[in-house]
Design an enzyme around this catalytic site. Structure first.
Site, short mmCIF file in Angstrom:
data_model
loop_
_atom_site.label_atom_id
_atom_site.label_comp_id
_atom_site.label_asym_id
_atom_site.label_seq_id
_atom_site.Cartn_x
_atom_site.Cartn_y
_atom_site.Cartn_z
N GLY A 156 -10.07 8.12 10.80
CA GLY A 156 -8.58 8.60 11.08
C GLY A 156 -8.37 9.86 10.29
O GLY A 156 -9.24 10.56 9.78
N ARG A 157 -7.15 10.13 9.93
CA ARG A 157 -6.58 11.00 9.30
C ARG A 157 -7.31 11.27 7.80
O ARG A 157 -7.78 12.28 7.26
CB ARG A 157 -4.89 10.94 9.07
CG ARG A 157 -4.44 11.44 10.32
CD ARG A 157 -2.81 11.61 9.89
NE ARG A 157 -1.90 11.94 10.91
CZ ARG A 157 -1.09 10.86 11.53
NH1 ARG A 157 -1.32 9.65 11.31
NH2 ARG A 157 -0.54 11.22 12.59
N ILE A 158 -7.28 10.01 7.17
CA ILE A 158 -7.96 9.99 5.86
C ILE A 158 -9.34 10.21 6.03
O ILE A 158 -9.81 10.81 4.99
CB ILE A 158 -7.56 8.57 4.86
CG1 ILE A 158 -5.86 8.52 5.05
CG2 ILE A 158 -8.02 8.52 3.66
CD1 ILE A 158 -5.59 6.98 4.71
N THR A 236 -11.00 1.42 0.50
CA THR A 236 -9.56 1.82 0.20
C THR A 236 -8.66 1.48 1.23
O THR A 236 -7.71 2.03 1.52
CB THR A 236 -9.65 3.23 -0.43
OG1 THR A 236 -10.15 4.12 0.63
CG2 THR A 236 -10.18 3.38 -1.48
N ARG A 238 -8.23 -1.97 3.59
CA ARG A 238 -7.53 -3.28 3.61
C ARG A 238 -8.68 -4.29 3.10
O ARG A 238 -9.83 -4.08 3.62
CB ARG A 238 -6.87 -3.68 4.91
CG ARG A 238 -5.61 -3.20 5.19
CD ARG A 238 -4.64 -3.15 4.02
NE ARG A 238 -3.23 -2.56 4.68
CZ ARG A 238 -2.91 -1.47 3.92
NH1 ARG A 238 -3.70 -0.57 3.27
NH2 ARG A 238 -1.89 -0.76 4.40
N GLU A 267 -3.60 -10.13 -2.32
CA GLU A 267 -3.30 -9.26 -3.55
C GLU A 267 -1.97 -9.87 -4.15
O GLU A 267 -1.05 -10.45 -3.13
CB GLU A 267 -3.00 -7.78 -2.94
CG GLU A 267 -4.37 -7.27 -2.68
CD GLU A 267 -4.12 -5.66 -2.16
OE1 GLU A 267 -5.30 -5.07 -1.89
OE2 GLU A 267 -3.00 -5.23 -1.92
N HIS A 286 -4.92 -1.40 -5.79
CA HIS A 286 -4.38 -0.92 -4.60
C HIS A 286 -3.48 0.48 -5.05
O HIS A 286 -2.38 0.57 -4.57
CB HIS A 286 -3.73 -1.81 -3.86
CG HIS A 286 -3.35 -1.89 -2.36
ND1 HIS A 286 -3.19 -2.77 -1.63
CD2 HIS A 286 -3.23 -0.45 -1.64
CE1 HIS A 286 -3.12 -1.93 -0.21
NE2 HIS A 286 -2.96 -0.87 -0.37
#
Length: 331
Positions: A156-158, A236, A238, A267, A286
């Protein structure tokens, strides 16, 4: 009358004032403590809009109590904390905050990769504990990054932003994605691979895919068994995408070399979590998007989405398809 909105975590005053000008605002006043479920259940009953975080579970039961709710503005890119199908059936818009955290999260991902590969945290602790008494040839040796093969699970974008950082280290990049991206293959000089081949041939594997039912424990015992003995896994995205028990076993038995983890399935993580006991794992709370500028942009975008929704406009970052008559049902 002004629309009523509820914000589930304390935000900076200037941002709250932006909402207060147009809405009747109530807000949970703690910055470090999540809003209790019973408080959220009470507050949601009469509001037109809700601005929430990933820490809040917005399920069908909760939404059933929200008689006037028009929009749920999630301050995150991911939205697995929200029952999207239920929201759609109820005519409730759901938005997220894409784009603004892309570069910051890519920075953190590559930083975590480097910290894990070069044993940065372990080495710092070694020095601070007074264990550094001499220099020796193989002391605290790690894995090379320059020229290594990086496998990205979810482009994706990241993921695309991460490629650009990897190219600065002359890394060979493989990617696995639900749909092939031929244009990016040409422009970014990357190669598509099956998940199995990516895991088999990568020195570093970065998990970047969204968390869905289909990606739950996408990286488990069988997948970890395919990885190299010197491989490093970075997550990084989920926590639920990686089977943490299987990862612990793979690291403990030296099936793979190391891991960098910014996200956990549950979490905040308990201090007795097995992964926290391994020196080959770098763990973070996170903080993928945790820069001052980016978190402020995320909050501001969530507020923009919220205001668009309560004023009966279709938000720019709408995640679900809501018919116009459903958007206007409470006007």
């Amino acid at each position: 009358m002004k629309p009523k909105v509820y914000i589930t975590r304390k935000l900076p005053k200037p941002l709250v004032e932006k909402v207060s000008y147009l809405c009747d605002v109530r807000m949970w006043q703690e910055a470090e403590i999540p809003v209790p479920p019973e408080v959220l259940e009470k507050e949601i009953r009469c509001v037109d809009g809700l601005l929430c975080l990933l820490t809040e579970t917005i399920d069908d039961s909760l939404m059933s109590k929200a008689k006037n709710l028009k929009i749920i503005a999630n301050m995150a890119v991911g939205y697995n904390n929200i029952d999207l199908n239920s929201a759609t059936k109820r005519g409730i818009m759901v938005t997220n905050t894409p784009g603004v955290l892309t570069e910051t999260t890519a920075d953190l991902t590559f930083a975590l990769l480097m910290a894990t590969a070069r044993r940065i945290v372990e080495s710092s602790d070694y020095l601070r504990k007074g264990e550094w008494t001499t220099w020796s040839p193989m002391q605290l040796t790690g894995q090379d990054i320059y020229g290594a093969t990086l496998g990205i699970v979810g482009l994706g974008r990241i993921g695309e932003a991460l490629v650009k950082r990897a190219k600065g280290f002359d890394m060979n990049v493989l990617y696995y994605n639900r749909s092939r991206k031929v244009h990016q293959e040409e422009t970014l000089k990357i190669k598509f691979a099956s998940l199995e081949n990516l895991l088999t041939f990568s020195d570093f594997v970065c998990v970047m895919t969204p968390y869905t039912r289909e990606t739950h424990h996408l990286i488990g015992k069988e997948q970890l068994a395919l990885m190299k003995e010197n491989a490093v896994l970075i997550n990084t995205a989920r926590g639920g995408i990686v089977d943490e028990d299987a990862l612990y076993h793979a690291l403990k038995t030296k099936q793979i070399w190391g891991a960098g983890i910014d996200v956990f399935e549950n979490e905040p993580v308990s201090l007795d979590h097995p992964l926290l006991t391994l020196p080959s794992v770098v763990t973070l709370p996170h903080i993928g998007s945790a820069s001052i500028v980016t978190r402020t942009k995320m909050a501001d975008l969530a507020i923009t989405n919220l205001l668009q929704g309560v004023r009966n406009s279709i938000p720019d970052n709408l995640l679900n398809e809501i018919k116009r008559n459903e958007v206007l049902r409470n006007t």
